[in-house]
Design a protein around this motif. Structure first.
Motif, PDB file in Angstrom:
ATOM      1  N   LEU A   1       0.829  -1.203   0.000  1.00  0.00           N
ATOM      2  CA  LEU A   1       0.000   0.000   0.000  1.00  0.00           C
ATOM      3  C   LEU A   1       0.867   1.257   0.000  1.00  0.00           C
ATOM      4  N   ALA A   2       1.922   1.228   0.791  1.00  0.00           N
ATOM      5  CA  ALA A   2       2.818   2.377   0.837  1.00  0.00           C
ATOM      6  C   ALA A   2       3.482   2.591  -0.526  1.00  0.00           C
ATOM      7  N   GLU A   3       3.865   1.487  -1.189  1.00  0.00           N
ATOM      8  CA  GLU A   3       4.462   1.593  -2.521  1.00  0.00           C
ATOM      9  C   GLU A   3       3.480   2.209  -3.516  1.00  0.00           C
ATOM     10  N   MET A   4       2.236   1.788  -3.439  1.00  0.00           N
ATOM     11  CA  MET A   4       1.216   2.305  -4.349  1.00  0.00           C
ATOM     12  C   MET A   4       1.025   3.807  -4.149  1.00  0.00           C
ATOM     13  N   MET A   5       1.103   4.236  -2.908  1.00  0.00           N
ATOM     14  CA  MET A   5       0.949   5.658  -2.627  1.00  0.00           C
ATOM     15  C   MET A   5       2.135   6.453  -3.147  1.00  0.00           C
ATOM     16  N   GLU A   6       3.339   5.948  -2.889  1.00  0.00           N
ATOM     17  CA  GLU A   6       4.556   6.674  -3.286  1.00  0.00           C
ATOM     18  C   GLU A   6       4.679   6.772  -4.804  1.00  0.00           C
TER      19      GLU A   6
END
Length: 234
Positions: A203-208
């Motif tokens: 999820l963090a990767e998708m946001m970044e």
């Protein structure tokens, strides 16, 4: 295309449609989860059945306790399906039953729910806002792993909605898992999709990967990401 619902009623409408499609696709073990803080499961179940009358005519509904079932029998005017507590019937699954809805079952009842699901066979068996993965009850060792492999992992999450610090994690069958970001205008931007439920790192990767510096919240993207991950871990 599925969009982020703006009201509880709209989210239940999405859940009904996702359930219809999943059942039509041959899925029988289904889960619906509206992971909204302070949301009570009974009003959601009532709205779900009112919006899904053809299911309401045939489904047998179970609550975690007999008191909740008694309240539903008293208050759910116009809903004529059978309503019981999980422990009320010695043999809750009968040959003539056509479908089952289990409302807000807890980890304490997981063995009974699993047995009922096995007895239901290929008939629709729907878990609404279950709480079946309580580590303190299920355990994190071999027993917990076997339970997940034997039962929990066989359930299709056909609808999932979870508001986050600045976004929403949404899944509506047959669509993929979607991460939406709330913009300052109040609209939502689709940041990415995943075939399986994304973990915190994904999820963090998708946001970044999707956010540009101009879209970063005033408090800073790193702080926002950490709060996002913290919220997921609660």
């Amino acid at each position: 295309m599925v969009t982020v619902p703006q009201t509880l009623e709209a989210s239940v409408t999405q859940a009904v449609e996702a359930t219809r499609v999943a059942i039509a696709s041959g899925k029988s073990r289904l889960q619906i989860e509206l992971a909204i803080p302070e949301l009570k499961a009974m009003p959601v179940a009532e709205q779900f059945l009112r919006q899904y009358p053809d299911l309401a005519e045939t489904v047998k509904v179970f609550f975690s306790d007999a008191g909740a079932a008694a309240l539903a029998r008293r208050d759910w005017e116009g809903i004529n399906c059978k309503l019981y507590g999980l422990e009320e019937l010695w043999e809750p699954i009968q040959p003539e039953d056509q479908a089952f809805l289990i409302v807000a079952s807890t980890a304490v009842e997981i063995k009974r729910v699993e047995k009922m699901c096995e007895e239901a066979g290929d008939r629709p068996f729907i878990l609404l806002n279950p709480q079946l993965q309580d580590v303190a009850v299920i355990g994190i060792g071999a027993a917990g792993r076997q339970l997940r492999e034997r039962f929990i992992n066989t359930i299709e999450i056909c609808y999932y909605l979870r508001p986050l610090e600045q976004g929403v994690l949404l899944r509506s069958f047959p669509n993929l898992w979607q991460l939406w970001w709330e913009q300052e205008s109040g609209d939502y931007e689709l940041l990415g999709e995943n075939e399986t439920r994304p973990g915190n790192e994904r999820l963090a990767e998708m946001m970044e990967s999707k956010l540009s510096p101009s879209q970063a919240p005033k408090k800073g993207i790193l702080q926002s990401l950490q709060q996002f991950i913290n919220a997921l871990s609660q």
